[in-house]
Write a protein that holds these residues in place. Structure first.
Motif: not given
Length: 186
Positions: A130-138, A140-147
């Motif tokens: 669960a922690d891994y999925k949460k971190e991966k989602a975070k 991916e989100k930052k990578k897509l937003s370009g931040k």
């Protein structure tokens, strides 16, 4: 008793015999003395025989009583030995049962421990996933937003890699715990 009676009869007979004849002087002849001594000896011998027979009968009775006592003692001892043997056997069986019970309890304790270990490892693994999925989602989100800066990107990927390694370690540990549990169940 017979001797005394014979002696008394003899004395009374002499007195009676002499009391009838007043002009005869009382004199004892050698024959009458011999006869009375022979009678006394016979009477004494009979008395001795009777006493000897009585003593022999008492002795025989005592021997029989002693034999009976010994027989009873032997039977009693046999019963005591048998009871002691049975008690020893029962004690041995009780100890064996206690030993078996301890063995079963120890086995159950190991089984419970192994089950808890499997559950604990599964819980850790699910939390790590669960922690891994949460971190991966975070990530991916930052990578897509370009931040993400290149430094932050490397740090987040290292963090994700560490979490993947931890998940792999937990999976290995879970397999090990499950194997241990299977061994205990056999």
């Amino acid at each position: 008793m017979k001797t005394k009676l014979m002696l008394l009869i003899t004395v009374l007979a002499f007195q009676f015999g002499y009391s009838q004849n007043k002009d005869v002087t009382p004199t004892m002849t050698a024959d009458s003395i011999k006869i009375s001594t022979i009678d006394l000896k016979k009477a004494e011998q009979e008395r001795l025989k009777e006493e000897k027979a009585k003593i022999e009968a008492e002795k025989k009775e005592l021997e029989e009583a002693e034999k009976e006592k010994n027989r009873i003692e032997k039977e009693h001892q046999k019963k005591l030995d048998k009871a002691a043997k049975e008690a020893k056997k029962a004690e041995k069986e009780r100890k064996a049962a206690e030993k078996e019970l301890k063995k079963i309890e120890k086995q159950q304790k190991k089984l419970d421990c192994a089950t808890k270990d499997v559950e604990k490892t599964e819980s850790k693994l699910s939390k790590a996933n669960a922690d891994y999925k949460k971190e991966k989602a975070k990530y991916e989100k930052k990578k897509l937003s370009g931040k993400l800066s290149p430094n932050d990107d490397v740090k987040m990927r290292e963090k994700l890699l560490k979490k993947e390694n931890k998940i792999n370690e937990l999976e290995l540990e879970l397999e090990k715990d499950k194997t241990n549990l299977k061994k205990l169940l056999k």
